[in-house]
Design an enzyme around this catalytic site. Sequence first.
Site, PDB file in Angstrom:
ATOM      1  N   ASP A 175       0.151  -7.507   1.486  1.00 29.48           N
ATOM      2  CA  ASP A 175       0.423  -6.098   1.681  1.00 29.48           C
ATOM      3  C   ASP A 175       2.063  -5.993   1.916  1.00 29.48           C
ATOM      4  O   ASP A 175       2.789  -5.097   2.547  1.00 29.48           O
ATOM      5  CB  ASP A 175       0.131  -5.455   2.888  1.00 29.48           C
ATOM      6  CG  ASP A 175       0.239  -3.972   2.908  1.00 29.48           C
ATOM      7  OD1 ASP A 175       0.037  -3.282   1.609  1.00 29.48           O
ATOM      8  OD2 ASP A 175       0.391  -3.318   3.934  1.00 29.48           O
TER       9      ASP A 175
ATOM     10  N   HIS B  56       0.568  -1.196  -0.217  1.00 33.66           N
ATOM     11  CA  HIS B  56       0.201  -0.210   0.144  1.00 33.66           C
ATOM     12  C   HIS B  56       0.857   1.157  -0.093  1.00 33.66           C
ATOM     13  O   HIS B  56       0.235   2.240  -0.227  1.00 33.66           O
ATOM     14  CB  HIS B  56      -0.993   0.170   1.063  1.00 33.66           C
ATOM     15  CG  HIS B  56      -0.478   0.447   2.422  1.00 33.66           C
ATOM     16  ND1 HIS B  56      -0.180  -0.499   3.473  1.00 33.66           N
ATOM     17  CD2 HIS B  56      -0.245   1.703   3.084  1.00 33.66           C
ATOM     18  CE1 HIS B  56       0.312   0.136   4.395  1.00 33.66           C
ATOM     19  NE2 HIS B  56       0.392   1.514   4.284  1.00 33.66           N
TER      20      HIS B  56
ATOM     21  N   SER C  30       4.598   2.415   7.978  1.00 43.87           N
ATOM     22  CA  SER C  30       4.346   1.416   7.149  1.00 43.87           C
ATOM     23  C   SER C  30       5.343   1.049   6.406  1.00 43.87           C
ATOM     24  O   SER C  30       6.123   1.916   5.559  1.00 43.87           O
ATOM     25  CB  SER C  30       3.256   1.862   6.309  1.00 43.87           C
ATOM     26  OG  SER C  30       1.914   1.837   7.034  1.00 43.87           O
TER      27      SER C  30
END
Length: 379
Positions: A135, A105, A213
Amino acid sequence: MRQAPLGRRAFLAAGAAVAGTLAGCAGPRSEASDASMRGNSSVGAGIDRENRADGSTYTDVYEATIDSVALVQVDGVTDPATGEEGRGSGSAFRYGDSYLLTNHHVVAGADAVDLQYVTGDWSGTTVVGTDPYSDLAVLDADYVPDAAAPLSLSERRPVVGQEVLAIGNPLGLKGSMSQGIVSGVNRSYAPPGARFSLPNVVQTDAALNPGNSGGPLVDLDGDVVGVVHATGGENVGFAVSAALARRVVPSLIETGRYRHSFLGVELATVDRRIAAANDLDEASGVIVVDVLREGPAAGVLDGSDGTDGTDGSGLPVGGDVIREMAGQPIPDMHALTTFLALDTSPGDTVPIRLLRDGDPTTVEVTLGERPAPNGWASG
């Protein structure tokens, strides 16, 4: 001048020495052992403590790993809140050769992906492969500093209470670290708006913010326990497990994609209400709610033939109740998705022990490949 990062072998040896001291070995306490008990000893070779404040074991882990962590800057991404195109950022860490590992993402849909290392050096990249279901994404960097040693994906299962450190770039603050523990293991986490869940997720209370992230969640040996995915709320954060990354990443490097196993069924964990509605002896297992027509389980597994609406909840009744797959207990959805993710591949034929109309039976399903994320993909 920045000090060279702590060598891997020296770091592990230092960790063993500290463990021996904390174990309370018999004998008089020297000044060195007193300092170690306070967390102020000069642990490991290659770290100069003369001209800085004493740190801790966390400092040693940071020094050993920070050169391997980079800021990811992406251009041309769409802000989901506004729909406007702009720039985003995240984190990544080195994984073998010139590769860096991050989240799908973070880089999905980007026109360009650049890296900035803690030294300040910049590098362009090529996106080698991405996988929305885990992911994860792999970048091939044009330049990697010599000091950026590859980080290892831990082969040990994380345990609740284990100390971990999140290293990355929260809110664009380069080279930040936060400390916490593993709060939960083998979680399933559904990204906002997705029709699927990430399996085998590690939960942590280490502080995570936008920009973390894709960064590593490491243990006190500097091994990667998980790839930071998101924050789910105050003191609740999630990371893609090292176990899943070890399966997915080599395929992303080799082929640019990863093939996930697919049953082609809609499922629900058997809780007390579902157990009561189906006259089951215990609230355990996974009930088949629906079966995808022409999917891998079509004609093999039976879905629910109705719902119990007496309390307005519409509980599924009549479907097969899966209790075991290939000899592994399946008490809930988390166990089923983890089994499919970590122990199977498309094309495998899996024996499934289940209850059908209250009677135990065993069937076999040959797994298919999970379709694109916008497809029908519950299990």
